[in-house]
Design an enzyme around this catalytic site. Sequence first.
Site, PDB file in Angstrom:
ATOM      1  N   HIS A 123       0.867  -1.179   0.000  1.00 54.33           N
ATOM      2  CA  HIS A 123       0.000   0.000   0.000  1.00 54.33           C
ATOM      3  C   HIS A 123       0.909   1.236   0.000  1.00 54.33           C
ATOM      4  O   HIS A 123       2.017   1.190   0.533  1.00 54.33           O
ATOM      5  CB  HIS A 123      -0.829  -0.057   1.287  1.00 54.33           C
ATOM      6  CG  HIS A 123      -1.887   0.991   1.425  1.00 54.33           C
ATOM      7  ND1 HIS A 123      -1.609   2.299   1.739  1.00 54.33           N
ATOM      8  CD2 HIS A 123      -3.243   0.913   1.309  1.00 54.33           C
ATOM      9  CE1 HIS A 123      -2.743   2.981   1.808  1.00 54.33           C
ATOM     10  NE2 HIS A 123      -3.751   2.169   1.553  1.00 54.33           N
ATOM     11  N   ASP A 200       3.302  -3.947   8.074  1.00 54.18           N
ATOM     12  CA  ASP A 200       2.053  -3.194   7.957  1.00 54.18           C
ATOM     13  C   ASP A 200       0.924  -4.179   8.214  1.00 54.18           C
ATOM     14  O   ASP A 200       0.612  -5.009   7.370  1.00 54.18           O
ATOM     15  CB  ASP A 200       1.983  -2.591   6.547  1.00 54.18           C
ATOM     16  CG  ASP A 200       0.592  -2.065   6.201  1.00 54.18           C
ATOM     17  OD1 ASP A 200      -0.311  -2.120   7.057  1.00 54.18           O
ATOM     18  OD2 ASP A 200       0.419  -1.600   5.056  1.00 54.18           O
ATOM     19  N   GLN A 203      -4.359  -4.794   7.421  1.00 52.86           N
ATOM     20  CA  GLN A 203      -5.363  -5.745   6.921  1.00 52.86           C
ATOM     21  C   GLN A 203      -5.291  -7.088   7.653  1.00 52.86           C
ATOM     22  O   GLN A 203      -6.022  -8.013   7.296  1.00 52.86           O
ATOM     23  CB  GLN A 203      -5.173  -5.986   5.411  1.00 52.86           C
ATOM     24  CG  GLN A 203      -5.268  -4.741   4.560  1.00 52.86           C
ATOM     25  CD  GLN A 203      -6.677  -4.162   4.508  1.00 52.86           C
ATOM     26  OE1 GLN A 203      -7.649  -4.808   4.892  1.00 52.86           O
ATOM     27  NE2 GLN A 203      -6.782  -2.927   4.046  1.00 52.86           N
ATOM     28  N   LYS A 226     -10.145  -0.044  10.981  1.00 55.79           N
ATOM     29  CA  LYS A 226     -10.390  -1.249  10.185  1.00 55.79           C
ATOM     30  C   LYS A 226     -10.743  -2.438  11.077  1.00 55.79           C
ATOM     31  O   LYS A 226     -11.002  -3.533  10.591  1.00 55.79           O
ATOM     32  CB  LYS A 226      -9.159  -1.582   9.341  1.00 55.79           C
ATOM     33  CG  LYS A 226      -8.883  -0.566   8.226  1.00 55.79           C
ATOM     34  CD  LYS A 226      -7.871  -1.099   7.246  1.00 55.79           C
ATOM     35  CE  LYS A 226      -7.106  -0.016   6.524  1.00 55.79           C
ATOM     36  NZ  LYS A 226      -7.882   0.672   5.485  1.00 55.79           N
ATOM     37  N   CYS A 366      -4.746   2.457  -3.544  1.00 56.35           N
ATOM     38  CA  CYS A 366      -3.493   3.019  -3.022  1.00 56.35           C
ATOM     39  C   CYS A 366      -2.342   2.036  -3.237  1.00 56.35           C
ATOM     40  O   CYS A 366      -1.498   1.847  -2.353  1.00 56.35           O
ATOM     41  CB  CYS A 366      -3.602   3.384  -1.543  1.00 56.35           C
ATOM     42  SG  CYS A 366      -4.872   4.595  -1.233  1.00 56.35           S
TER      43      CYS A 366
END
Lengths: 409, 147
Positions: A123, A200, A203, A226, A366
Amino acid sequence: MDSKFQKIRNDFPILNQKVNDESLVYLDNAATSQKPQQVIDALINYYQNDNANTRRSVHTLGERATEEFEAAREKVQKFINAEQSREIVFTKGTTDSLNLIASTYGEVNIQAGDEIVISIMEHHSNLIPWQQLALRKKATLKYIDITSDGQLDMQDARKKITDKTKVVSIAHVSNVLGVTNDLKEIAKLAHTHNAIMVADGAQAVPHMSVDVQDLDVDFYAFSSHKMIGPMGVGVLYGKANLLKQMPPYQFGGEMIDFVNQYDSTWTEIPWKFEAGTQNVAGAIGLGKAVDYLNKIGMQNIANYEHNLVSYVLPKLLEIEGITVYGPHDSNYHNGVISFNLRGLHPHDLATALDMDGVAVRAGHHCAQPLMKKLGVVATARASFYFYNDKKDAYMLVKAIYDAKEFFKI
Amino acid sequence: MSLMGLNNLYREVILDHSEHPHHKRRLANATQTITLKNPTCGDVINLEIELDNNRIKDIGFTGEGCTISQSSSSMMTDAVLGKSVVESLEMAQIFSDMVMGQKHPQADLDKLGDAAILSSVMKFPARIKCATLCWWALRKSLGDEER
């Protein structure tokens, strides 16, 4: 299990509405998740009863707000199994967390000729901070490639990570391809070469049980919004010994030890990285979201979502003219499914689905370098969460057939 | 319900323009060229214009985009071909006002030709940019720097 998840849906009032005269089917969870009443109530309760500035007010409300804020930190610590609560830094979100690492650890430790290794599926928030750091420092930015079915190419990772590598930063779960990357293995590789491992987790944390000690990552970033928490708050996990060595990210209130006219010293971690008034309500809301997720159990959530993917992915793959990106084997695909229909731009598809009440994202997600790699300008993306059910999945597939019929493709 | 809703946006004439876009080609003697991107979706338009005595002698576009952006580009090139710079910029303003829901006299809308049919896009706020991208490109390439 399914009936338990049916009841869960009632906790999310926003899901109970009509969009374009059709029942809302919310499948844009990779962009942001919806919030249960319990989290909304926590925000209201904080502002109705406890609102005060933290760590600077002697009065009762100040004490209460501070206590709740720090309690949220401990909840997050346990949720990702960090060793200590001072390893949890509250930020604005994943983007902020990753920028923090690049502009503190990166600024001090990256020199000309060093290498930073990321992957082609990142991303922009785990790409641009490193790209700009590399440009500033005349360091080399390297990309680990993906295999033909959209998984991280571990052979390529072994080639790209070298003794010159200082930082490896990889998504735990891709926001486009839906794959889970083997962070543990990559962290091992990074550490063999004395590089630090950044992940990261935006998600991943909402959808699976994450144990930062087991993964042995040095930094791990994720967002509250999220994972059914409020927007505007996120987390940076960092190993204490690294956080201690890093310079502050921003300067201002409550991050100092002593301030003299011409120099200053900094307070302890994590507060050294939390300059100015924090998003206290947001952090408390995140704490409540963690409670909610724990009550269901992250393993249950992962299993439930896996079932949904095994149901919907084959149905999508059956559609004539569809291209699904990432693995086609549902064992390797999380609830983020990107796809295109031949002969229809994803924007037109998303508008058509919206007319059926089905909310998906269309665009580059993104991840423009990944789009280029996949040879597309944009894709449609449906992303599931634990409050979605098979009916939602069915409605997605039906709406795609409706769109095909309308556009005659 | 869903098909009815879609019919409001994807009218036959819009689908026609998108499937068989007019003036989708490079120009040999372009005097102005511009590339604009819609950063939210990655769509790209390359607009080329051949100006002759402050008049659009020829116009063409290339690039990638959705049905709305492709048909809007096609209809715009139809509308402004042969028009003066001043007239073209006036049409761009009318188009922009129209999709934002501002009223214009029917005579103004008639100047736009087929493009007037895109007024339907105002009911789809997320898609307005798809329709206006080519008109922004026109404005910029004709020196309307304010935009």
